[in-house]
Design an enzyme around this catalytic site. Structure first.
Site, mmCIF file in Angstrom:
data_model
loop_
_atom_site.group_PDB
_atom_site.id
_atom_site.type_symbol
_atom_site.label_atom_id
_atom_site.label_comp_id
_atom_site.label_asym_id
_atom_site.label_seq_id
_atom_site.Cartn_x
_atom_site.Cartn_y
_atom_site.Cartn_z
ATOM 1 N N ASP A 18 2.686 4.147 8.282
ATOM 2 C CA ASP A 18 2.316 5.573 8.272
ATOM 3 C C ASP A 18 1.021 5.935 9.007
ATOM 4 O O ASP A 18 0.226 6.738 8.492
ATOM 5 C CB ASP A 18 2.208 6.077 6.826
ATOM 6 C CG ASP A 18 3.533 6.039 6.077
ATOM 7 O OD1 ASP A 18 4.463 5.369 6.548
ATOM 8 O OD2 ASP A 18 3.629 6.667 5.012
ATOM 9 N N LYS A 104 10.969 7.189 6.270
ATOM 10 C CA LYS A 104 11.130 7.063 4.814
ATOM 11 C C LYS A 104 10.883 8.392 4.114
ATOM 12 O O LYS A 104 10.250 9.284 4.662
ATOM 13 C CB LYS A 104 10.196 6.002 4.269
ATOM 14 C CG LYS A 104 8.730 6.308 4.440
ATOM 15 C CD LYS A 104 7.918 5.127 3.933
ATOM 16 C CE LYS A 104 6.451 5.314 4.165
ATOM 17 N NZ LYS A 104 5.881 6.511 3.545
ATOM 18 N N CYS A 143 1.221 4.336 0.221
ATOM 19 C CA CYS A 143 2.355 3.753 0.948
ATOM 20 C C CYS A 143 2.142 2.278 1.297
ATOM 21 O O CYS A 143 3.099 1.502 1.296
ATOM 22 C CB CYS A 143 2.675 4.602 2.171
ATOM 23 S SG CYS A 143 3.279 6.235 1.661
#
Ligand SMILES: [Zn+2]
Length: 197
Positions: A18, A104, A143
């Site tokens: 991310d 995701k 994450c």
């Protein structure tokens, strides 16, 4: 291959979590000093390229009415909306063209914070025979934490790139606690200068 082996081998992969504009300074959900991971990750990317090993990049890829957004009662401002500028990878991140991109939490009601729970990372790693993942990116306490935890639960060895992660720190200790918990669960901490090439 020993868990604490610090050189790269077939079966190893780099997983960049991310590193997207909205999580960097100026983004809608900026992680403090989040931009600092880019330079360090580029060094790891170069090392994996030299070793001919695969790179995976996860990204939050939310619909505009995602359940984690405040308008829906979630904890976060809108971020990483599919196809938006904020959802793009950091411009300075030197991802090779062969990078496997894993989107995701793409569904309105899905918020797992994990490339395994909210994307198809497991299948994509399996296709390339990956057994050990080197994980860095954003954010340590969300994450990165959930991706590392799920990797270990699925039987992968996990190496936590402690110089290439930054935390949101909603509570001041969140990042430090998440890091300690990942190591307690079995992740091996690594800094770039410890990597034997
Ligand atoms: Zn999100």
């Amino acid at each position: 291959m020993a868990t604490r082996d610090r050189s790269l081998h077939p079966g190893d992969a780099l997983v960049v979590v991310d590193v997207q504009n909205d999580f960097l300074p100026g983004g809608t959900l900026a992680v403090p000093n989040g931009d600092e991971v880019v330079t360090v990750l580029n060094r790891y990317l170069a090392a994996f390229a030299r070793a001919g090993l695969p790179v995976f990049a996860t990204r939050d890829w939310h619909p505009p009415d995602h359940c984690s957004f405040r308008a829906r009662g979630g904890p976060w401002p809108p971020h990483c909306v599919q196809e938006s500028e904020g959802a793009r990878f950091a411009p300075g991140l030197a991802l090779p063209p062969s990078t496997v991109i894993v989107s995701k939490d793409t569904l309105r009601e899905q918020n797992t914070y994990s490339g395994f729970g909210g994307g198809d990372l497991d299948r994509r790693l399996g296709e390339q025979g990956v057994r050990r993942v080197f994980v860095g990116g954003l954010a340590t306490d969300y994450c990165v934490f959930h991706t590392v935890k799920d990797a270990l639960a699925r039987g992968y060895q996990a190496v936590l790139l402690t110089d290439a992660i930054r935390a949101v720190n909603v509570a001041p200790d969140d990042g430090r606690k998440a890091e300690a918990e990942m190591i307690r669960l079995g992740a091996t901490p690594l800094r770039h200068e410890m990597l034997a090439e």
